[in-house]
Design a protein around this motif. Structure first.
Motif, mmCIF file in Angstrom:
data_model
loop_
_atom_site.group_PDB
_atom_site.id
_atom_site.type_symbol
_atom_site.label_atom_id
_atom_site.label_comp_id
_atom_site.label_asym_id
_atom_site.label_seq_id
_atom_site.Cartn_x
_atom_site.Cartn_y
_atom_site.Cartn_z
ATOM 1 N N GLU A 152 3.634 -11.956 -7.227
ATOM 2 C CA GLU A 152 3.299 -10.985 -6.185
ATOM 3 C C GLU A 152 4.539 -10.379 -5.526
ATOM 4 N N PHE B 212 4.672 -4.641 -7.974
ATOM 5 C CA PHE B 212 3.450 -4.784 -7.175
ATOM 6 C C PHE B 212 3.687 -4.626 -5.679
ATOM 7 N N GLN C 285 1.107 -2.918 -3.462
ATOM 8 C CA GLN C 285 -0.137 -3.612 -3.133
ATOM 9 C C GLN C 285 -0.117 -4.165 -1.707
ATOM 10 N N ASP D 113 5.370 4.554 -9.234
ATOM 11 C CA ASP D 113 5.724 3.654 -10.332
ATOM 12 C C ASP D 113 6.673 4.402 -11.271
ATOM 13 N N HIS E 3 1.669 0.838 -9.426
ATOM 14 C CA HIS E 3 1.286 0.403 -10.772
ATOM 15 C C HIS E 3 -0.223 0.243 -10.945
ATOM 16 N N THR E 4 -0.910 -0.287 -9.941
ATOM 17 C CA THR E 4 -2.337 -0.582 -10.082
ATOM 18 C C THR E 4 -3.172 0.569 -9.513
ATOM 19 N N GLU F 122 -5.358 0.792 -6.083
ATOM 20 C CA GLU F 122 -4.724 1.443 -4.933
ATOM 21 C C GLU F 122 -5.382 2.768 -4.542
#
Length: 268
Positions: free
Chosen positions: A151, A156, A159, A216, A243-244, A248
């Motif tokens: 994490e 990340f 996040q 990213d 990235h996610t 997100e």
């Protein structure tokens, strides 16, 4: 056959959206998106080897060829649907390999924050060592230590801007994984062991949507290269996320994916 969950569309639809998750995740990582998709399309969420409720034997190597055969068996059950294959990060690498080598016809490909492998043999070996070292942490130190380190990766950092309930959901999902099976996944089909597909992806001849978060930077560059190599491809760069993307900015992710799935109908 891989563990999967089938979510039928509320209206009559022949489209099947298959969602492949990233590392240290599982099929539940897409649960928050189901309401966005299920009115219009059927959805199949899959646990890749070593993740979630997967029960794949550990007696054989989970290489990309083996996983492709597992996907053949799973998707054959849904051969009467038009299959659209999505993959995020690790799942995207699997999706790319399957688009080139799988038995089932894919009508469209959606690649989120992913790549076609590592060009340099030297860099690939270096990444294999990183994957093995991380796997060793899982084997020796256990899941919580690994997740704490995971994490903190720069990949990340965005996040941390998520609401607390989303952060807790992601943390819980990660902590529900089996550390020994995750370790094998890292060793067998981590980034370092992915075949270099950069010289092959020009053979992908289906519509391809490449999704990336503008924060990213590494994968923004990769997305442009993918776009250049894959003929029928387009890039959607999502503002203010990393990235996610599907986590997100779930609303924008859902809108873009549905737009891609129904693009042909909209142009008629």
């Amino acid at each position: 056959m891989l563990n999967y969950n089938f979510h039928p569309a509320q209206k009559d639809s022949n489209k099947l959206l298959v969602l492949l998750h990233g590392f240290i995740s599982d099929h539940t990582s897409f649960d928050h998106l189901l309401s966005s998709f299920n009115n219009d399309v059927n959805v199949l969420t899959i646990d890749l080897p070593g993740h979630g409720n997967d029960e794949t034997t550990r007696d054989e190597e989970w290489n990309f060829n083996t996983i492709s055969h597992y996907l053949d068996d799973t998707l054959e059950t849904f051969s009467n649907y038009d299959i659209y294959l999505h993959g995020y990060s690790m799942g995207g690498r699997v999706a790319l390999y399957y688009a080139l080598n799988g038995k089932m016809t894919v009508h469209g490909l959606i690649l989120e924050s992913t790549s076609a492998g590592i060009d340099s043999a030297e860099n690939r070996v270096e990444r294999q060592q990183v994957d093995k070292a991380r796997a060793k942490v899982l084997d020796i130190a256990g899941l919580e230590v690994f997740v704490n380190d995971w994490e903190k990766l720069p990949l990340f950092q965005t996040q941390y801007d998520l609401d607390k309930s989303s952060q807790r959901r992601i943390r819980t999902m990660r902590m529900n994984q089996d550390p020994n099976r995750l370790a094998q996944a890292l060793r067998d089909y981590g980034t370092g062991n992915m075949p270099n597909l950069w010289h092959d992806i020009h053979n992908i001849k289906v519509p391809t949507l490449i999704i990336v978060g503008e924060l990213d930077r590494k994968f923004c560059e990769i997305s442009q290269r993918l776009n250049k190599e894959i003929d029928q491809s387009e890039v959607s760069k999502i503002s203010n996320v990393g990235h996610t993307v599907h986590v997100e900015d779930a609303e924008e992710f859902g809108r873009i994916v549905l737009g891609f799935l129904f693009k042909e109908e909209q142009n008629d």
